[in-house]
Design a protein around this motif. Structure first.
Motif, PDB file in Angstrom:
ATOM      1  N   SER A  10      81.885  38.499  39.501  1.00 40.05           N
ATOM      2  CA  SER A  10      81.016  38.262  40.652  1.00 40.05           C
ATOM      3  C   SER A  10      81.604  38.894  41.901  1.00 40.05           C
ATOM      4  O   SER A  10      80.889  39.464  42.731  1.00 40.05           O
ATOM      5  N   TYR A  11      82.919  38.783  42.028  1.00 34.91           N
ATOM      6  CA  TYR A  11      83.612  39.328  43.200  1.00 34.91           C
ATOM      7  C   TYR A  11      83.416  40.845  43.273  1.00 34.91           C
ATOM      8  O   TYR A  11      83.109  41.407  44.337  1.00 34.91           O
ATOM      9  N   GLU A  12      83.547  41.522  42.137  1.00 41.07           N
ATOM     10  CA  GLU A  12      83.386  42.976  42.106  1.00 41.07           C
ATOM     11  C   GLU A  12      81.939  43.373  42.383  1.00 41.07           C
ATOM     12  O   GLU A  12      81.671  44.361  43.069  1.00 41.07           O
ATOM     13  N   LYS A  13      80.993  42.595  41.856  1.00 36.56           N
ATOM     14  CA  LYS A  13      79.577  42.882  42.105  1.00 36.56           C
ATOM     15  C   LYS A  13      79.267  42.765  43.592  1.00 36.56           C
ATOM     16  O   LYS A  13      78.579  43.628  44.170  1.00 36.56           O
ATOM     17  N   ALA A  14      79.786  41.683  44.228  1.00 41.49           N
ATOM     18  CA  ALA A  14      79.521  41.471  45.645  1.00 41.49           C
ATOM     19  C   ALA A  14      80.126  42.589  46.485  1.00 41.49           C
ATOM     20  O   ALA A  14      79.520  43.046  47.462  1.00 41.49           O
ATOM     21  N   GLN A  15      81.311  43.047  46.103  1.00 41.10           N
ATOM     22  CA  GLN A  15      81.929  44.145  46.848  1.00 41.10           C
ATOM     23  C   GLN A  15      81.104  45.426  46.715  1.00 41.10           C
ATOM     24  O   GLN A  15      80.990  46.215  47.655  1.00 41.10           O
ATOM     25  N   GLY A  16      80.495  45.626  45.549  1.00 41.19           N
ATOM     26  CA  GLY A  16      79.626  46.794  45.375  1.00 41.19           C
ATOM     27  C   GLY A  16      78.401  46.716  46.276  1.00 41.19           C
ATOM     28  O   GLY A  16      77.965  47.719  46.859  1.00 41.19           O
ATOM     29  N   LEU A  17      77.818  45.516  46.387  1.00 39.59           N
ATOM     30  CA  LEU A  17      76.654  45.330  47.266  1.00 39.59           C
ATOM     31  C   LEU A  17      77.050  45.569  48.721  1.00 39.59           C
ATOM     32  O   LEU A  17      76.271  46.126  49.493  1.00 39.59           O
ATOM     33  N   LEU A  18      78.252  45.121  49.083  1.00 43.54           N
ATOM     34  CA  LEU A  18      78.725  45.340  50.445  1.00 43.54           C
ATOM     35  C   LEU A  18      78.857  46.834  50.718  1.00 43.54           C
ATOM     36  O   LEU A  18      78.434  47.324  51.776  1.00 43.54           O
ATOM     37  N   THR A  19      79.411  47.555  49.774  1.00 42.43           N
ATOM     38  CA  THR A  19      79.557  49.008  49.929  1.00 42.43           C
ATOM     39  C   THR A  19      78.189  49.675  50.080  1.00 42.43           C
ATOM     40  O   THR A  19      78.035  50.648  50.840  1.00 42.43           O
ATOM     41  N   ALA A  20      77.191  49.134  49.360  1.00 49.59           N
ATOM     42  CA  ALA A  20      75.826  49.679  49.433  1.00 49.59           C
ATOM     43  C   ALA A  20      75.075  49.164  50.659  1.00 49.59           C
ATOM     44  O   ALA A  20      73.874  49.412  50.803  1.00 49.59           O
ATOM     45  N   GLN A  21      75.744  48.399  51.517  1.00 55.45           N
ATOM     46  CA  GLN A  21      75.172  47.842  52.753  1.00 55.45           C
ATOM     47  C   GLN A  21      74.048  46.849  52.472  1.00 55.45           C
ATOM     48  O   GLN A  21      73.186  46.624  53.299  1.00 55.45           O
ATOM     49  N   ASN A  22      74.085  46.231  51.300  1.00 52.74           N
ATOM     50  CA  ASN A  22      73.138  45.157  50.967  1.00 52.74           C
ATOM     51  C   ASN A  22      73.834  43.854  51.363  1.00 52.74           C
ATOM     52  O   ASN A  22      74.282  43.072  50.527  1.00 52.74           O
ATOM     53  N   TYR A  23      73.915  43.603  52.687  1.00 47.00           N
ATOM     54  CA  TYR A  23      74.753  42.548  53.218  1.00 47.00           C
ATOM     55  C   TYR A  23      74.275  41.157  52.844  1.00 47.00           C
ATOM     56  O   TYR A  23      75.066  40.254  52.553  1.00 47.00           O
ATOM     57  N   GLY A  24      72.956  40.935  52.842  1.00 48.68           N
ATOM     58  CA  GLY A  24      72.431  39.597  52.565  1.00 48.68           C
ATOM     59  C   GLY A  24      72.765  39.140  51.164  1.00 48.68           C
ATOM     60  O   GLY A  24      73.250  38.020  50.957  1.00 48.68           O
ATOM     61  N   GLU A  25      72.479  39.981  50.163  1.00 47.72           N
ATOM     62  CA  GLU A  25      72.734  39.592  48.780  1.00 47.72           C
ATOM     63  C   GLU A  25      74.244  39.470  48.522  1.00 47.72           C
ATOM     64  O   GLU A  25      74.686  38.572  47.806  1.00 47.72           O
TER      65      GLU A  25
END
Length: 860
Positions: free
Chosen positions: A106-121
């Motif tokens: 989950s931690y790695e998935k969230a970091q990927g979303l952060l990199t993609a600027q999908n801040y809310g998810e």
């Protein structure tokens, strides 16, 4: 026929028993456990499934099922399964690992979303991770980035501030704040240019911290106060931003206007003669214009009205030309001093010196009053025949009246007075009184020669030729001074010589040398001076130079023996004790040679022992060569005491034991025991200590065999401690569900208890709580029987036990250096040789402490 039937029945019975043995569930269970321990999980699953109702087979089946889910990445299902198994094997650890692996994904998935600027998810996922890693900070960071992207700069700024050191949060916090402040600042500037100061101030407050917003706020406060004629408040506000726009000038103008208003009001009160109100008014602006002068002037006028002339004059003089201050001061001063001066002159002319002096002193520097005061004081001193004081007063006013003549007359009278008195006392034999008188007469006639002459005479009377010599030496031909000086010097020669010899004998070489050097040519003073220099050089440890200097003595006194002695001392300083021993032997009766000869063998022994002890305490140096050195050293004995080398090695072993080095302490005691039986008992002490340490570390299975051996040998306390150990093993087996093993321990325990209770006297059992051992609380909770069984032979804190060991030695602690690979604080390998040797007090080679990086053959 009957025999055949019997044979068939017997065969059937044997076959039945064999089948019962081969197919008994316990055998299949053990086979499944063995497969499990070997990592053959499929065989283990098959085996446990065949005896699923036997013991904990069902738990093993579940464990293997969940383990397969875990290996297939089905972490959520595996977590639930392992949690249901509770404390079975390492289920709780694997459940925790499942949770950790889910968190990692989950931690790695969230970091990927952060990199993609999908801040809310990303924020939502980080939030669900709770306190995992940096998830809390990432949650705030993502929410803040989302707010910034939406233009909610204030919210973004507040959130970034909560995580100032996380990633680049501090930079984004500054950027958010700047974006927010810039908007308000622009609006504030528009209002300020339009002179809408109230509105501008409110907007600048919203932009506080941005560029010069804070300066504008204070500047606007100043403008608002100035417009309302509140000059004090305006000056304060402008002063706080003195470098901004025209604030400095506005501050000065505000202060000037305020002070001007107050000053004009105070002047009006002064001119109206209303001093009571004018004084506090000027005082409130004392630093403005000439307000201070007005204050002092009014104080002076008040003093004049009350005839306090000195005070009024002082105030007016300090005012200088302010208003009519000077003329007022002149008039007051003249009126005051004139009256006093005339009264003083009248008293002086009438020779009423006491009254005259009082008045002239009060007049101070008025006209020539100070001179009259000094002159009058001189006349009074002459009347008292105090010529010294009179001289001082007359000399202080040399040009006044006839003071110069009076001063000379008073000084001459004083010297003559003191000289006459001194000569009278000298003639009467009162040398002490005469001396004081001649000192006071200074250089009158020959008074200066009488003082040292009297000192010399007094010294001769007490045979103090030192003082006498010094006193008469500078008087030349005064009276009989030359003869007395020569007499004193001659009397001192033998004294100086003997003093130098005594100083030499006492080892005070510097004093001795100084004495001999003052007697050139007298007896053997010159030779003794050279001899003393040699000893002085050797005294500071410079034996090599001393040896060279001895050559110049040409055999004077014991100089030849000194050369040998110094060579020996140099060898001793270099720890070449064998060379020193040989040299001292050639001069055995010289100085302390015999004493040093007696000490040297012990010094050699200490040197050799220290070298071995240093290597013994460094575990990496333990090897066979070192053991040979120890064995050789053990047979050596001291010459000057009854102390033997085995006792020193026993003490060293105790020190190693205190440091927790059980291995090498045991080995060293084994070596000592070969030479000294006193060390034998310590072998059992150390083994008993190992057992206690193992029990305190919750490893009773390692302590059992040690305690059994000690109990069989009759070691004090071992029997009862063994019972405690068996109780712990029984409790541990029951907790692990091994009833068969627990029952075995219970039967052994009952057999021992049937023999009767042991006498508690002399037991060497330690209560873990007594020494604050790590884990003592767990021992008390899990093995409550231990608390009832443990006994102590310690009657008071720090008392030495019967076997010679102190309580602090018994406690091994948790030092990692003394644990084996399994984490045990007791190394069975190091003690096992005690059982294997069957009474031979030697540790097996397996117990060697050589490190893996050091070959066993290395000797030093």
């Amino acid at each position: 026929m009957k025999k055949k039937i019997l044979i068939i029945v017997a065969v059937c019975l044997i076959l039945g028993l064999t089948a019962l043995y081969l197919f008994h569930p316990g055998r299949k269970y053990k086979k499944a456990v063995a497969a499990f321990e070997n990592g053959s999980y499929e065989d283990a699953m098959t085996g446990f499934s065949a005896v699923s109702e036997y013991r904990d087979s069902q738990q093993y089946i579940s464990y293997l099922t969940y383990l397969k889910q875990y290996e297939n990445g089905e972490y959520e299902a595996a977590e639930t399964g392992f949690e249901s198994l509770g404390s079975f094997r390492d289920s709780s650890d694997l459940a925790a690992e499942c949770v950790r692996r889910q968190q990692v994904l989950s931690y790695e998935k969230a970091q990927g979303l952060l990199t993609a600027q999908n801040y809310g998810e990303a924020a939502s996922i980080f939030s669900m991770l709770g306190d995992y890693a940096e998830a809390p900070d990432y949650t705030v960071y993502c929410k803040a980035m989302e707010a910034f992207s939406d233009g909610r700069y204030h919210d973004a700024h507040e959130m970034f501030l909560t995580i100032p050191k996380f990633l680049d949060a501090s930079g984004w916090a500054a950027a958010s704040l700047e974006m927010e402040q810039e908007t308000f600042y622009r609006a504030a500037m528009e209002a300020f240019e339009a002179e809408a100061y109230e509105q501008a101030r409110s907007l600048f407050q919203r932009a506080a911290g941005y560029e010069d917003a804070a300066l504008y706020i204070n500047y606007i406060d100043g403008l608002l106060a100035f417009n309302e004629e509140k000059y004090t408040a305006a000056a304060t506000a402008f002063g706080s931003v003195s470098g901004f726009r025209d604030a400095a000038e506005m501050a000065r103008l505000s202060t000037e206007r305020q002070l001007s208003v107050q000053y004009q009001s105070a002047v009006r009160l002064f001119k109206a003669g209303n001093y009571d109100e004018a004084l506090p008014a000027f005082d409130s602006i004392s630093g403005y214009a000439d307000s201070e002068d007005y204050i002092h002037y009014m104080n002076a006028m008040n003093a004049l009205s009350e005839e306090r002339y000195p005070e009024a004059i002082k105030e007016l003089r300090e005012l200088g030309t302010f208003l009519d201050s000077k003329s007022q001061a002149d008039q007051a001063e003249e009126q005051y001093h004139s009256t006093l001066y005339n009264a003083a002159l009248a008293a002086f002319e009438d020779e009423n010196d006491e009254d005259a002096l009082h008045l002239f002193t009060e007049l101070g520097e008025y006209r020539d009053a100070a001179s009259y005061a000094a002159y009058t004081s001189g006349r009074l001193a002459v009347q008292r025949k105090d010529y010294l004081e009179a001289n001082i007063y007359f000399e202080s006013v040399p040009d006044f009246l006839d003071s110069a003549e009076q001063a000379v007359s008073a000084h001459a009278a004083y010297n003559e007075q003191q000289y006459t008195l001194a000569r009278s006392l000298f003639d009467d034999g009162d040398l002490a009184g005469a001396r004081e008188g001649f000192l006071r007469a200074e250089n009158y006639l020959d008074a200066a020669s009488y003082v040292p002459y009297i000192d010399g005479k007094n010294a001769l009377l007490t045979e103090d030729y030192w003082t006498a010599e010094k006193s008469f030496a500078g008087l030349g031909d005064f009276l009989d001074s030359r003869e007395l000086a020569a007499y004193s010097t001659e009397q001192l020669k033998p004294i100086r010589y003997e003093m130098a010899l005594s100083a030499l004998d006492a080892g005070s070489y510097e004093t001795a040398l100084s004495g001999f050097e003052q007697l050139p040519g007298y007896l053997e003073a010159d030779q003794y001076a050279a001899y003393t220099r040699v000893l002085q050089t050797a005294y500071v440890g410079d034996y090599l130079d001393a040896i060279e200097m001895v050559k110049s003595l040409n055999g004077f006194l014991d100089s030849e023996l000194l050369a040998v002695y110094f060579k020996a001392r140099q060898a001793e300083a270099d720890q070449r004790y064998e060379d020193a021993l040989e040299l001292y032997g050639t001069i055995d009766s010289f100085r302390d040679s015999s004493i040093r000869t007696e000490r040297l063998p012990d010094m050699i022994l200490d040197r050799d022992f220290d070298a071995i002890a240093e290597r013994l305490t460094e575990r990496k140096w333990w090897n066979q060569a070192l053991e040979n050195e120890v064995s050789s050293m053990l047979v050596r004995k001291y010459r000057l005491s009854n102390t033997t080398m085995p006792l020193r090695f026993i003490s060293l072993a105790d020190t190693m034991l205190e440091a927790g080095d059980f291995e090498h302490s045991y080995r060293l005691i084994q070596l000592v025991a070969q030479q000294d039986e006193r060390a034998t008992s310590k072998l059992d002490d150390i083994q008993y200590l190992y057992a206690l340490t193992a029990m305190e570390a919750h490893q009773p299975e390692q302590a059992e065999w040690m305690l059994s051996e000690l109990a069989d040998a009759g070691y004090p306390g071992a029997e009862e401690t063994l019972e405690t150990c068996l109780e712990m093993l029984e409790a541990e087996a029951r907790e692990n569900g091994d009833e068969e093993r627990a029952e075995s321990y219970r039967r052994r325990l009952e057999m021992k208890k049937d023999d009767g209770e042991k006498n508690a006297e002399g037991l060497l059992v330690i209560d873990p709580a007594l020494y604050n051992i790590p884990g003592a609380d767990i021992v008390r909770e899990e093995y409550h029987l231990l608390r009832d069984k443990l006994r102590t032979i310690i009657n008071e804190a720090g008392k030495t036990a019967d076997n010679g060991m102190t309580p602090d030695i018994y406690i091994a602690g948790e030092n990692e250096e003394h644990k084996d690979n399994s984490g045990s604080a007791v190394t069975e390998k190091s003690i096992s040789s005690r059982a294997e040797s069957a009474g031979d007090n030697q540790i097996s080679p397996d117990a060697s402490a050589e490190t893996e990086n050091e070959p066993a053959s290395e000797a030093d």
